[in-house]
Scaffold this motif. Structure first.
Motif, PDB file in Angstrom:
ATOM      1  N   THR A  13      42.530  49.640 -13.744  1.00 40.02           N
ATOM      2  CA  THR A  13      41.927  49.589 -15.029  1.00 40.02           C
ATOM      3  C   THR A  13      40.535  49.421 -14.852  1.00 40.02           C
ATOM      4  O   THR A  13      39.732  49.288 -13.791  1.00 40.02           O
ATOM      5  N   SER A  14      39.887  49.070 -15.993  1.00 43.27           N
ATOM      6  CA  SER A  14      38.356  49.416 -15.974  1.00 43.27           C
ATOM      7  C   SER A  14      37.857  47.890 -15.644  1.00 43.27           C
ATOM      8  O   SER A  14      36.775  47.793 -15.430  1.00 43.27           O
ATOM      9  N   MET A  15      38.684  46.728 -15.481  1.00 43.81           N
ATOM     10  CA  MET A  15      38.483  45.711 -14.937  1.00 43.81           C
ATOM     11  C   MET A  15      38.302  45.538 -13.387  1.00 43.81           C
ATOM     12  O   MET A  15      37.647  44.656 -12.838  1.00 43.81           O
ATOM     13  N   LYS A 137      47.159  44.753  -9.077  1.00 42.41           N
ATOM     14  CA  LYS A 137      47.507  44.109 -10.194  1.00 42.41           C
ATOM     15  C   LYS A 137      46.160  43.958 -11.128  1.00 42.41           C
ATOM     16  O   LYS A 137      45.164  43.739 -10.546  1.00 42.41           O
ATOM     17  N   SER A 138      46.271  43.674 -12.485  1.00 41.01           N
ATOM     18  CA  SER A 138      45.455  43.877 -13.294  1.00 41.01           C
ATOM     19  C   SER A 138      44.922  42.690 -14.033  1.00 41.01           C
ATOM     20  O   SER A 138      44.298  42.615 -14.760  1.00 41.01           O
ATOM     21  N   PRO A 140      43.488  38.851 -14.896  1.00 37.55           N
ATOM     22  CA  PRO A 140      42.144  38.336 -14.388  1.00 37.55           C
ATOM     23  C   PRO A 140      42.238  37.620 -13.056  1.00 37.55           C
ATOM     24  O   PRO A 140      41.307  37.658 -12.181  1.00 37.55           O
ATOM     25  N   LEU A 141      43.398  37.008 -12.812  1.00 33.52           N
ATOM     26  CA  LEU A 141      43.265  36.210 -11.623  1.00 33.52           C
ATOM     27  C   LEU A 141      43.163  37.072 -10.459  1.00 33.52           C
ATOM     28  O   LEU A 141      42.833  36.859  -9.508  1.00 33.52           O
ATOM     29  N   SER A 142      43.973  38.079 -10.388  1.00 34.96           N
ATOM     30  CA  SER A 142      44.040  39.204  -9.287  1.00 34.96           C
ATOM     31  C   SER A 142      42.934  39.751  -9.135  1.00 34.96           C
ATOM     32  O   SER A 142      42.509  40.143  -8.159  1.00 34.96           O
ATOM     33  N   VAL A 143      42.265  40.319 -10.379  1.00 30.31           N
ATOM     34  CA  VAL A 143      41.096  40.670 -10.188  1.00 30.31           C
ATOM     35  C   VAL A 143      39.996  40.065  -9.370  1.00 30.31           C
ATOM     36  O   VAL A 143      39.484  40.430  -8.431  1.00 30.31           O
ATOM     37  N   GLN A 144      40.102  38.658  -9.594  1.00 39.49           N
ATOM     38  CA  GLN A 144      39.017  37.822  -8.954  1.00 39.49           C
ATOM     39  C   GLN A 144      39.418  37.490  -7.269  1.00 39.49           C
ATOM     40  O   GLN A 144      38.614  37.588  -6.519  1.00 39.49           O
ATOM     41  N   LEU A 145      40.698  37.463  -7.511  1.00 41.63           N
ATOM     42  CA  LEU A 145      41.318  37.365  -5.712  1.00 41.63           C
ATOM     43  C   LEU A 145      41.066  38.521  -5.063  1.00 41.63           C
ATOM     44  O   LEU A 145      40.642  38.556  -3.790  1.00 41.63           O
TER      45      LEU A 145
END
Length: 290
Positions: A13-15, A137-138, A140-145
Motif C-alpha cells: 500500500t502507499s503506507m 501486512k498493511s 498500522p502496527l505491521s507497518v511500524q513493526l
C-alpha cells in the motif's frame, strides 16, 4: 535505455515503507533504476552485478546499498540467490538516523559495497525472513513493526559488514578468509596450498566448501575477479594492454588476450574500442562454467 521500476508495483500500500523481494534464483536482468532505494544481500551462487557501468563479480556474502539514482543489472548468473530489501525513505515514520543506517546519495558508490561474514549471514537470514513476513501486512502496527525490523537489520549490517579488501574477518571463518585473500591479491599469483598452510586449513575441504557456496572453483572465481578488473581498466584507463594484463595477474599479455577473448567474446583491444564507440554502453558476457 534503462528500465524504470516503480514503488506502486512492489509495495503493498502507499503506507508501507519496506518490502522484501526474494530472488531465489535471480535471473539475468537488464539495466534498470527505480524510484525507491534497496539493500541487496547475496546468499549463494555467482554472477556479475553491473552497477553504474562498473562490473562486480558477486557471490555469497556480498552486500550493496543501492539508491534510486543508481542504475544496475545482473548478467552471467549461475544459481544466484539474493534478497532485495526495498524501502521508501520518505515514507518511514520511525525516528532514527536513517542517513547513517542506510547510506544515501551523499555516500560514494565505493562506500556502499561491503562483504558479510558467514556468522553475520546466519544472523541476518532470520531477520530478513521475519521482515519478509511482516511487510506483507498493511495494518498500522505491521507497518511500524516492519520499520523496526528494517532498523534492526540495518544495525546488524553495521555490525557484521567488512570492507571487501579488508584482511581477515573477526570470526576468521575459512571461506571468508579465502574470499578476502582472493580479492586482495588479484595482481599476484595465488596458491591455495600455501594459503591453507598459512591458516592451517585443509585444501580439499576448502575447495569443496568454496564450490558449495559460490558454484565455481577457486581458479574460476579468481579469473572472474581479474577479468572484471581488466574490463574496468580498459573502460576507464589509458594503460597499455600489457600493463592491464600485468595489473590483473597475467604475466603474458598474449595469454591474457586469449583468456579475455574467450570469456568476453572480443579481444581486449576491440573491447576498449567498442566501449569508446558506444559511449560507455557495452554488452558484457562472462562465462560462468569452465
Amino acid at each position: 535505455m534503462s528500465l524504470r521500476l516503480f514503488k506502486n508495483d512492489f509495495f503493498l500500500t502507499s503506507m508501507n515503507s519496506v518490502v522484501v523481494a526474494e530472488r531465489h534464483p535471480q535471473a539475468d536482468f537488464p539495466s534498470h533504476d527505480h524510484d525507491f532505494d534497496e539493500l541487496v544481500i547475496v546468499w549463494r551462487g555467482n554472477g556479475l552485478h553491473i552497477w553504474n557501468d562498473i562490473p562486480y563479480p558477486i557471490t555469497c556474502g556480498d552486500l550493496f546499498y543501492i539508491n534510486s539514482r543508481d542504475r544496475h543489472s545482473y548478467e552471467s548468473v549461475n544459481e544466484l540467490a539474493l534478497d532485495n530489501i526495498l524501502f521508501c525513505r520518505e515514507r518511514i515514520g520511525l525516528m532514527a538516523d536513517w542517513s547513517q543506517l542506510l547510506p544515501g546519495d551523499d555516500v560514494s558508490q565505493e562506500q556502499r559495497y561491503w562483504r558479510l561474514s558467514t556468522l553475520g549471514m546466519s544472523v541476518l537470514r532470520d531477520k530478513v525472513d521475519e521482515l519478509a513476513k511482516e511487510c506483507m501486512k498493511s495494518e498500522p502496527l505491521s507497518v511500524q513493526l516492519s520499520e523496526a525490523l528494517l532498523m534492526q537489520l540495518a544495525l546488524l549490517l553495521l555490525r557484521f559488514r567488512q570492507r571487501p579488501d579488508s584482511g581477515a574477518l573477526p570470526d576468521a571463518h575459512q571461506l571468508d578468509l579465502l574470499l578476502m585473500a582472493l580479492r586482495a591479491n588479484i595482481a599476484e599469483p595465488f596458491h591455495l596450498e600455501t594459503f591453507c598452510q598459512k591458516h592451517e586449513l585443509n585444501p580439499r575441504a576448502l575447495r569443496s566448501l568454496f564450490k558449495q557456496h559460490t558454484g565455481m572453483n577457486v581458479s574460476h572465481y579468481l579469473r572472474q575477479l581479474r577479468l572484471c578488473r581488466a574490463m574496468s581498466l580498459l573502460r576507464y584507463g589509458s594503460m597499455t594492454i600489457s600493463d592491464v594484463a600485468a595489473e590483473c595477474g597475467f604475466d603474458d599479455s598474449n595469454y591474457f588476450s586469449v583468456v579475455f577473448s574467450r570469456a568476453c567474446g572480443v579481444s581486449p583491444r576491440d573491447y576498449r574500442q567498442r566501449f569508446i564507440g558506444l559511449g560507455g554502453k557495452t554488452s558484457l558476457s562472462l562465462m560462468t562454467a569452465e
